[in-house]
Scaffold this motif. Structure first.
Motif, PDB file in Angstrom:
ATOM      1  N   TYR A 147       2.753  14.228  39.363  1.00 57.07           N
ATOM      2  CA  TYR A 147       3.605  13.228  40.088  1.00 57.07           C
ATOM      3  C   TYR A 147       4.817  13.806  40.264  1.00 57.07           C
ATOM      4  O   TYR A 147       5.494  13.360  41.103  1.00 57.07           O
ATOM      5  CB  TYR A 147       3.391  12.124  39.265  1.00 57.07           C
ATOM      6  CG  TYR A 147       2.109  11.110  39.070  1.00 57.07           C
ATOM      7  CD1 TYR A 147       2.484  10.406  39.959  1.00 57.07           C
ATOM      8  CD2 TYR A 147       1.427  11.315  37.976  1.00 57.07           C
ATOM      9  CE1 TYR A 147       1.069   9.063  39.962  1.00 57.07           C
ATOM     10  CE2 TYR A 147       0.183  10.518  38.033  1.00 57.07           C
ATOM     11  CZ  TYR A 147       0.219   9.680  38.423  1.00 57.07           C
ATOM     12  OH  TYR A 147      -0.279   8.592  38.632  1.00 57.07           O
ATOM     13  N   SER A 160       8.530   9.217  37.473  1.00 54.80           N
ATOM     14  CA  SER A 160       8.264   9.107  38.864  1.00 54.80           C
ATOM     15  C   SER A 160       8.322   7.797  39.074  1.00 54.80           C
ATOM     16  O   SER A 160       7.498   6.961  38.154  1.00 54.80           O
ATOM     17  CB  SER A 160       7.365   9.987  39.914  1.00 54.80           C
ATOM     18  OG  SER A 160       6.145   9.389  38.818  1.00 54.80           O
ATOM     19  N   LYS A 161       7.999   6.756  40.440  1.00 51.89           N
ATOM     20  CA  LYS A 161       7.777   5.928  40.806  1.00 51.89           C
ATOM     21  C   LYS A 161       6.666   5.455  40.234  1.00 51.89           C
ATOM     22  O   LYS A 161       6.016   4.668  40.223  1.00 51.89           O
ATOM     23  CB  LYS A 161       8.531   5.217  42.214  1.00 51.89           C
ATOM     24  CG  LYS A 161       8.015   3.876  42.722  1.00 51.89           C
ATOM     25  CD  LYS A 161       7.966   3.321  44.018  1.00 51.89           C
ATOM     26  CE  LYS A 161       7.306   1.985  44.339  1.00 51.89           C
ATOM     27  NZ  LYS A 161       8.389   1.934  45.880  1.00 51.89           N
ATOM     28  N   GLU A 162       5.390   6.624  41.477  1.00 51.43           N
ATOM     29  CA  GLU A 162       4.341   6.320  41.599  1.00 51.43           C
ATOM     30  C   GLU A 162       3.612   6.131  39.542  1.00 51.43           C
ATOM     31  O   GLU A 162       2.620   5.557  38.862  1.00 51.43           O
ATOM     32  CB  GLU A 162       3.184   7.441  41.883  1.00 51.43           C
ATOM     33  CG  GLU A 162       3.679   6.989  43.551  1.00 51.43           C
ATOM     34  CD  GLU A 162       5.012   7.656  43.315  1.00 51.43           C
ATOM     35  OE1 GLU A 162       5.367   7.678  45.018  1.00 51.43           O
ATOM     36  OE2 GLU A 162       5.587   8.082  42.685  1.00 51.43           O
ATOM     37  N   TYR A 163       3.839   6.621  38.608  1.00 52.71           N
ATOM     38  CA  TYR A 163       3.646   7.335  37.717  1.00 52.71           C
ATOM     39  C   TYR A 163       3.898   6.214  36.402  1.00 52.71           C
ATOM     40  O   TYR A 163       2.732   5.472  35.887  1.00 52.71           O
ATOM     41  CB  TYR A 163       4.248   8.303  36.902  1.00 52.71           C
ATOM     42  CG  TYR A 163       3.801   9.173  35.410  1.00 52.71           C
ATOM     43  CD1 TYR A 163       2.605   8.959  34.686  1.00 52.71           C
ATOM     44  CD2 TYR A 163       4.704   8.486  34.531  1.00 52.71           C
ATOM     45  CE1 TYR A 163       2.263   9.733  33.910  1.00 52.71           C
ATOM     46  CE2 TYR A 163       4.348   8.560  33.167  1.00 52.71           C
ATOM     47  CZ  TYR A 163       3.270   9.213  32.835  1.00 52.71           C
ATOM     48  OH  TYR A 163       2.904   9.663  31.163  1.00 52.71           O
ATOM     49  N   ALA A 165       4.445   3.292  37.591  1.00 48.27           N
ATOM     50  CA  ALA A 165       4.276   1.741  38.193  1.00 48.27           C
ATOM     51  C   ALA A 165       2.621   2.131  37.523  1.00 48.27           C
ATOM     52  O   ALA A 165       1.441   0.550  37.428  1.00 48.27           O
ATOM     53  CB  ALA A 165       3.888   2.086  40.263  1.00 48.27           C
ATOM     54  N   VAL A 166       1.611   3.048  37.818  1.00 48.03           N
ATOM     55  CA  VAL A 166       0.526   3.454  36.814  1.00 48.03           C
ATOM     56  C   VAL A 166       0.345   3.061  35.569  1.00 48.03           C
ATOM     57  O   VAL A 166      -1.168   1.612  35.393  1.00 48.03           O
ATOM     58  CB  VAL A 166       0.384   4.115  36.957  1.00 48.03           C
ATOM     59  CG1 VAL A 166      -1.446   4.236  36.496  1.00 48.03           C
ATOM     60  CG2 VAL A 166      -0.154   4.489  38.558  1.00 48.03           C
ATOM     61  N   TRP A 211       8.284  -1.161  35.218  1.00 49.44           N
ATOM     62  CA  TRP A 211       8.714  -1.019  36.236  1.00 49.44           C
ATOM     63  C   TRP A 211       9.610  -0.899  36.898  1.00 49.44           C
ATOM     64  O   TRP A 211      10.100  -0.836  37.543  1.00 49.44           O
ATOM     65  CB  TRP A 211       8.451  -2.539  36.699  1.00 49.44           C
ATOM     66  CG  TRP A 211       6.876  -3.291  36.774  1.00 49.44           C
ATOM     67  CD1 TRP A 211       5.912  -4.472  35.932  1.00 49.44           C
ATOM     68  CD2 TRP A 211       6.148  -2.815  37.984  1.00 49.44           C
ATOM     69  NE1 TRP A 211       4.856  -4.207  36.519  1.00 49.44           N
ATOM     70  CE2 TRP A 211       4.697  -3.409  38.013  1.00 49.44           C
ATOM     71  CE3 TRP A 211       5.763  -1.603  38.508  1.00 49.44           C
ATOM     72  CZ2 TRP A 211       3.664  -2.957  38.256  1.00 49.44           C
ATOM     73  CZ3 TRP A 211       5.611  -2.045  40.017  1.00 49.44           C
ATOM     74  CH2 TRP A 211       3.254  -2.166  39.922  1.00 49.44           C
ATOM     75  N   SER A 214      10.130   2.901  37.287  1.00 51.69           N
ATOM     76  CA  SER A 214       9.588   3.183  38.209  1.00 51.69           C
ATOM     77  C   SER A 214      10.959   2.969  39.978  1.00 51.69           C
ATOM     78  O   SER A 214      10.600   3.656  40.425  1.00 51.69           O
ATOM     79  CB  SER A 214       9.162   2.342  38.961  1.00 51.69           C
ATOM     80  OG  SER A 214       8.252   1.778  38.778  1.00 51.69           O
TER      81      SER A 214
END
Length: 280
Positions: A147, A160-163, A165-166, A211, A214
């Motif tokens: 990420y 990171s936002k993606e990590y 958020a998952v 959240w 992220s």
């Protein structure tokens, strides 16, 4: 000669036998019937007929699973709240792979053997949660590395936002699973139901913390993390209480602590073992 050895009780002896008070409920799971209230206090599952005599032959495994769950939960909660300046879970990664899961998995096996459906499901649920969440605490796995912009920096990737958020989505799903179990705990007792109510809230609050990470709102994320930790600390306290209640009953201590029995609000399921076996 054999007939001479058999003695018929006199009327006085029969009266003495009939006057002896009968035992109707006991902590033991032997030949004497256990009331639905006591059974649910010991095994945290509604009393239903079982084929065989496994409950008579094996010890109650439910407190063992609770010990593993409570130690892991309270440790996790205190770190989340930052007590004593605590930060990071890598020093106590054992709660995710040994203390919690080992005792919980052993309990699952024996609950399955004894036919205790709901307590088996509960211990299995928490066992896989600790195992899966513990994977995030192992930096050697480098789960966050992909990420990062360079694809090689796990520290940057974990922010990171993606990590995040998952992980947030994962905890939301766990919240719904725990809430489902909460509904079924309403057939057991108040303490057990409160454990699942607060752990459900804790999962969703911690999801909110991820959240916020992220989106870069770290102050709110820290507040939500502490709130989630506080909710899980309540879960741990309730778990310790429930563990003590079960162990006190098994050790025949003259202590009757309330758990808020809810079984009397539901139709009775305590069919006698003998009659159930004849029907099978």
């Amino acid at each position: 000669m054999a007939g001479d050895l058999q003695q018929t009780p006199t009327s006085t002896e029969r009266d003495m036998i009939e006057e002896k008070p009968g035992l109707t409920h006991t902590v033991s799971s032997g030949a004497i019937s256990i009331s639905p209230e006591l059974f649910e206090k010991l095994y945290l599952t509604p009393k239903v007929p079982h084929a065989g005599d496994n409950i008579r032959r094996f010890a109650n495994p439910t407190p063992l699973g609770f010990v593993g769950f409570v130690i892991s939960t309270m440790t996790f909660a205190m770190v989340m709240m930052g007590w004593g300046g605590a930060s990071g879970l890598s020093p106590v990664v054992g709660i995710f792979f040994f203390v919690g899961p080992v005792l919980l998995v052993l309990t699952v096996i024996f609950e399955w053997i004894m036919g205790n459906f709901f307590s088996m499901m509960v211990c299995g649920l928490f066992a896989v949660f600790w195992l899966s969440f513990g994977m995030l605490q192992l930096p050697t796995l480098g789960l966050a590395t992909p990420y990062s912009p360079s694809g090689t920096n796990a520290v940057i990737g974990s922010a990171s936002k993606e990590y995040n958020a998952v992980i947030a989505l994962y905890l939301i799903v766990w919240g719904f699973a725990l809430f489902t179990f909460f509904i079924f705990t309403l057939k057991t007792n108040v303490v057990f139901a409160l454990i699942f109510l607060f752990v459900t809230m804790g999962a969703w609050v911690l999801s909110g913390a991820y959240w916020k990470v992220s989106t870069g709102d770290y102050d709110t994320a820290a507040d939500l993390q502490k709130t989630g930790g506080a909710l899980l600390f309540i879960v741990g306290c309730l778990g310790w209480y429930m563990t003590f209640v079960m162990m006190a009953a098994e050790m025949r201590l003259a202590i009757k602590l309330p758990v808020g029995d809810l079984s009397h609000f539901w139709p009775k399921t305590d069919v006698e073992m003998g009659r159930a076996e004849k029907q099978a």
